[in-house]
Design an enzyme around this catalytic site. Structure first.
Site, PDB file in Angstrom:
ATOM      1  N   CYS A  16       4.742  19.122 -28.542  1.00 25.01           N
ATOM      2  CA  CYS A  16       4.621  20.396 -27.820  1.00 25.01           C
ATOM      3  C   CYS A  16       5.493  20.373 -26.566  1.00 25.01           C
ATOM      4  CB  CYS A  16       3.150  20.605 -27.459  1.00 25.01           C
ATOM      5  SG  CYS A  16       2.870  21.938 -26.283  1.00 25.01           S
ATOM      6  N   ASN A  46       7.878  24.058 -34.525  1.00 23.92           N
ATOM      7  CA  ASN A  46       9.111  24.435 -33.839  1.00 23.92           C
ATOM      8  C   ASN A  46       9.747  23.193 -33.269  1.00 23.92           C
ATOM      9  OD1 ASN A  46       9.691  27.343 -33.555  1.00 23.92           O
ATOM     10  ND2 ASN A  46       7.530  27.340 -32.981  1.00 23.92           N
ATOM     11  N   CYS A  99       4.205  30.910 -29.704  1.00 22.03           N
ATOM     12  CA  CYS A  99       3.049  30.525 -28.891  1.00 22.03           C
ATOM     13  C   CYS A  99       2.914  29.002 -28.854  1.00 22.03           C
ATOM     14  CB  CYS A  99       1.770  31.091 -29.480  1.00 22.03           C
ATOM     15  SG  CYS A  99       1.540  32.801 -29.081  1.00 22.03           S
ATOM     16  N   CYS A 129      -0.325  36.596 -25.864  1.00 22.96           N
ATOM     17  CA  CYS A 129      -0.580  35.165 -25.809  1.00 22.96           C
ATOM     18  C   CYS A 129      -0.424  34.756 -24.339  1.00 22.96           C
ATOM     19  CB  CYS A 129       0.459  34.484 -26.699  1.00 22.96           C
ATOM     20  SG  CYS A 129       0.431  32.697 -26.643  1.00 22.96           S
ATOM     21  N   GLU A 145       4.605  31.413 -19.002  1.00 25.15           N
ATOM     22  CA  GLU A 145       5.057  32.406 -19.972  1.00 25.15           C
ATOM     23  C   GLU A 145       3.899  33.139 -20.616  1.00 25.15           C
ATOM     24  OE1 GLU A 145       9.299  30.511 -21.068  1.00 25.15           O
ATOM     25  OE2 GLU A 145       7.957  31.071 -22.659  1.00 25.15           O
ATOM     26  N   GLY A 173      -0.721  25.318 -21.656  1.00 21.87           N
ATOM     27  CA  GLY A 173      -1.953  24.783 -21.092  1.00 21.87           C
ATOM     28  C   GLY A 173      -3.119  24.737 -22.044  1.00 21.87           C
ATOM     29  N   GLU A 174      -4.140  23.984 -21.629  1.00 20.60           N
ATOM     30  CA  GLU A 174      -5.346  23.811 -22.432  1.00 20.60           C
ATOM     31  C   GLU A 174      -6.478  24.590 -21.756  1.00 20.60           C
ATOM     32  OE1 GLU A 174      -6.558  22.693 -25.288  1.00 20.60           O
ATOM     33  OE2 GLU A 174      -8.538  23.132 -24.486  1.00 20.60           O
ATOM     34  N   SER A 199      -6.765  23.357 -32.629  1.00 20.84           N
ATOM     35  CA  SER A 199      -5.456  22.864 -33.070  1.00 20.84           C
ATOM     36  C   SER A 199      -5.658  21.490 -33.690  1.00 20.84           C
ATOM     37  CB  SER A 199      -4.511  22.785 -31.868  1.00 20.84           C
ATOM     38  OG  SER A 199      -4.387  24.078 -31.310  1.00 20.84           O
ATOM     39  N   LEU A 200      -5.787  21.471 -35.002  1.00 20.25           N
ATOM     40  CA  LEU A 200      -6.184  20.231 -35.683  1.00 20.25           C
ATOM     41  C   LEU A 200      -4.956  19.364 -36.000  1.00 20.25           C
ATOM     42  CD1 LEU A 200      -8.898  19.046 -36.604  1.00 20.25           C
ATOM     43  CD2 LEU A 200      -8.425  19.967 -38.884  1.00 20.25           C
ATOM     44  N   HIS A 201      -4.062  19.872 -36.788  1.00 19.03           N
ATOM     45  CA  HIS A 201      -2.763  19.246 -37.116  1.00 19.03           C
ATOM     46  C   HIS A 201      -2.847  17.955 -37.922  1.00 19.03           C
ATOM     47  CE1 HIS A 201      -1.289  22.290 -34.486  1.00 19.03           C
ATOM     48  NE2 HIS A 201      -1.579  21.668 -33.369  1.00 19.03           N
ATOM     49  N   CYS A 214       0.718  21.149 -19.018  1.00 20.41           N
ATOM     50  CA  CYS A 214      -0.496  20.702 -19.710  1.00 20.41           C
ATOM     51  C   CYS A 214      -0.569  19.188 -19.618  1.00 20.41           C
ATOM     52  CB  CYS A 214      -0.475  21.132 -21.172  1.00 20.41           C
ATOM     53  SG  CYS A 214      -1.998  20.688 -22.058  1.00 20.41           S
ATOM     54  N   CYS A 270       0.389  16.213 -26.060  1.00 18.70           N
ATOM     55  CA  CYS A 270       0.730  16.269 -27.487  1.00 18.70           C
ATOM     56  C   CYS A 270       2.264  16.183 -27.580  1.00 18.70           C
ATOM     57  CB  CYS A 270       0.228  17.554 -28.130  1.00 18.70           C
ATOM     58  SG  CYS A 270      -1.529  17.851 -27.840  1.00 18.70           S
TER      59      CYS A 270
HETATM   60  N1  SAH Z   1      -3.672  23.835 -25.606  1.00 15.92           N
HETATM   61  C1  SAH Z   1      -4.171  24.728 -26.591  1.00 15.92           C
HETATM   62  C2  SAH Z   1      -3.531  26.095 -26.544  1.00 15.92           C
HETATM   63  C3  SAH Z   1      -2.065  26.157 -26.306  1.00 15.92           C
HETATM   64  S1  SAH Z   1      -1.050  25.471 -27.558  1.00 15.92           S
HETATM   65  C4  SAH Z   1      -4.056  24.124 -27.964  1.00 15.92           C
HETATM   66  O1  SAH Z   1      -3.427  23.092 -28.113  1.00 15.92           O
HETATM   67  O2  SAH Z   1      -4.659  24.682 -28.879  1.00 15.92           O
HETATM   68  C5  SAH Z   1      -1.086  26.769 -28.797  1.00 15.92           C
HETATM   69  C6  SAH Z   1      -0.770  26.298 -30.213  1.00 15.92           C
HETATM   70  O3  SAH Z   1       0.626  25.982 -30.368  1.00 15.92           O
HETATM   71  C7  SAH Z   1      -1.536  25.049 -30.600  1.00 15.92           C
HETATM   72  O4  SAH Z   1      -2.053  25.209 -31.897  1.00 15.92           O
HETATM   73  C8  SAH Z   1      -0.460  24.006 -30.559  1.00 15.92           C
HETATM   74  O5  SAH Z   1      -0.795  22.881 -31.309  1.00 15.92           O
HETATM   75  C9  SAH Z   1       0.723  24.769 -31.088  1.00 15.92           C
HETATM   76  N2  SAH Z   1       2.022  24.135 -30.842  1.00 15.92           N
HETATM   77  C10 SAH Z   1       2.388  23.381 -29.792  1.00 15.92           C
HETATM   78  N3  SAH Z   1       3.662  22.951 -29.943  1.00 15.92           N
HETATM   79  C11 SAH Z   1       4.110  23.461 -31.103  1.00 15.92           C
HETATM   80  C12 SAH Z   1       5.344  23.371 -31.806  1.00 15.92           C
HETATM   81  N4  SAH Z   1       6.364  22.659 -31.326  1.00 15.92           N
HETATM   82  N5  SAH Z   1       5.429  24.032 -32.975  1.00 15.92           N
HETATM   83  C13 SAH Z   1       4.408  24.747 -33.472  1.00 15.92           C
HETATM   84  N6  SAH Z   1       3.208  24.864 -32.865  1.00 15.92           N
HETATM   85  C14 SAH Z   1       3.057  24.221 -31.692  1.00 15.92           C
HETATM   86 FE1  SF4 Z   2      -1.380  21.040 -24.251  1.00 12.54          FE
HETATM   87 FE2  SF4 Z   2      -1.915  22.531 -26.438  1.00 12.54          FE
HETATM   88 FE3  SF4 Z   2       0.575  21.604 -25.934  1.00 12.54          FE
HETATM   89 FE4  SF4 Z   2      -1.339  19.886 -26.656  1.00 12.54          FE
HETATM   90  S1  SF4 Z   2      -0.508  21.567 -27.902  1.00 12.54           S
HETATM   91  S2  SF4 Z   2       0.144  19.584 -24.984  1.00 12.54           S
HETATM   92  S3  SF4 Z   2      -3.090  20.765 -25.651  1.00 12.54           S
HETATM   93  S4  SF4 Z   2      -0.542  23.065 -24.714  1.00 12.54           S
END
Ligand code: SAH
Ligand code: SF4
Length: 394
Positions: free
Chosen positions: A129, A303, A346, A115, A102, A172-173, A225-227, A122, A126
């Protein structure tokens, strides 16, 4: 006509329209007996006019037809969905191997951002995600990444807008696929004409990848992406943290900032009762201030995804969290979730369509997620003294 010829089903490694380099193209045209200046004409058509060979009108008709066949597109359009009154467009495309990826174009008053995905799936796992839940399919190629941006740029152009920003925040990463990602960055910069600071690489925190990025000449914008601001919680939310814990991650970020003199951002998906408490804001602010210049925080309510039992924080709490961070001297922005009604937020992509397509696989993924949750719950029971709440509440 052949404008829509795509490379799906071709042998791997066969040239594609946005996979060839400028030199490859020169050689290809020379082998077709074409004069040298043709390469410039074709390149300008592809990257400035944003059209395929059939529409590059200064080429002879026979060459246009030949190039359509020699340089097929790598992405086969599957669906295109529009949300936010036409300001958000999600492209779902099929790539060789049958995987779907996408791309989301977001039109803002002051910029047009795409984006892009860097991998089909991936491997980082996580749990919150959708992409992570479905697992890894394959790396995307440079051509597949560039083509996503060009498709969006052409779409923006049709709406009278110029693509200004590319964020690697789709599936993806990107730092797990550097060999394809970096040449794509260079192409977007050098040929699509985007400035380095308008190219954002978002990473889950692959420390060696951040260090390699530090060595590269183009100062792209870095987002991490710290979280979670302590290793206990981050180990659960973002499993790669076990390999690259927060201290090592911050060292790498500081190295990047020192080399490129830019501010970076931390992405923080707000998860109800998990990372949205005042104590989280205090911990996060102190990490942000460890960096020079201090990191900016992007807050986005989580989300909901099918394989993770937690929900996003209510908007009022997200705003309180932002105010708290700001009172601690850290700048924070609450990000609007673009295209939520088309599943186009995204990083949260591809869930619904893939669900049907990969139903069995997805169920396996959910089972795996549930298994992980069981393990997490067990760990929390063992570690009852910890004050943080479990990431996976049931
Ligand atoms: N893999 C990379 C880039 C793709 S993910 C990364 O993790 O940074 C892009 C962003 O979307 C990241 O910040 C990720 O943590 C966030 N993300 C993933 N799942 C999500 C969700 N369910 N709700 C909100 N943000 C999310
Ligand atoms: Fe991969 Fe980024 Fe999703 Fe983590 S948040 S599973 S690194 S796409």
């Amino acid at each position: 006509m052949s404008e829509t010829s795509v490379a799906i089903g071709r042998r791997p490694g066969a040239p594609t329209r946005y996979g060839v380099t400028r030199d490859d193209l020169g050689e290809l045209l020379a082998s077709e007996g074409q004069p040298r200046y043709r390469a410039d004409q074709v390149w300008r058509g592809l990257y400035e006019q944003l059209v395929g060979p059939a529409a590059i009108t200064n080429l002879p008709a026979a060459l246009r037809t030949r190039l359509e066949a020699l340089l097929p597109l790598a992405l086969e359009p599957v669906t295109e969905s529009v949300a936010d009154d036409g300001e958000t467009v999600k492209f779902l495309s099929r790539v060789a191997g049958g995987y779907e990826v996408e791309t989301v174009l977001m039109l803002y008053p002051d910029r047009a951002t795409v984006c892009v995905s860097s991998q089909a799936g991936c491997a980082m796992g996580c749990g919150f995600c959708a992409t992570g839940q479905a697992g890894f399919d394959r790396h995307l190629t440079t051509g597949e990444i560039v083509e996503q941006a060009v498709t969006a740029a052409a779409r923006a152009k049709a709406a009278g807008r110029r693509l200004s920003n590319v964020v690697f925040m789709g599936m993806g990463e990107p730092l797990a696929n550097e060999t394809a990602m970096w040449p794509a960055v260079e192409r977007l910069h050098g040929d699509l004409g985007l400035s380095a600071r308008h190219l954002t690489v978002s990473t889950v925190g692959i420390v060696p990848g951040i260090r390699r990025l530090t060595e590269r000449p183009l100062p792209v914008t870095l987002a991490v992406s710290l979280h979670a601001a302590n290793d206990g919680l981050r180990d659960e939310l973002v499993p790669i943290n076990r390999r690259y814990p927060i201290d090592a991650l911050l060292d790498a970020c500081q190295g990047y900032l020192a080399a490129h003199g830019r501010r970076m951002s931390f992405e923080w998906a707000m998860i109800d009762g998990v990372n949205d408490r005042p104590s989280d804001a205090v911990e996060l602010a102190s990490l942000c201030r460890r960096l020079r210049p201090a990191a900016h925080v992007n807050l986005i309510p989580l989300n909901p995804t099918p394989g993770w039992p937690t929900t996003g924080s209510p908007l009022a709490r997200v705003r309180d969290f932002r105010d708290h961070l700001e009172s601690l001297g850290v700048q924070a922005t609450v990000r609007r979730n673009r295209g939520t009604d088309i599943d186009a937020a995204c990083g949260q992509l591809a869930a619904r369509h893939r669900e049907g397509q990969l139903a069995a696989r997805h169920r396996e993924g959910q089972l795996a997620a549930r298994h992980r949750e069981g393990q997490l719950a067990a760990r929390h029971r063992e570690d009852g003294s910890r004050d943080q709440q479990p990431a996976a509440r049931t």
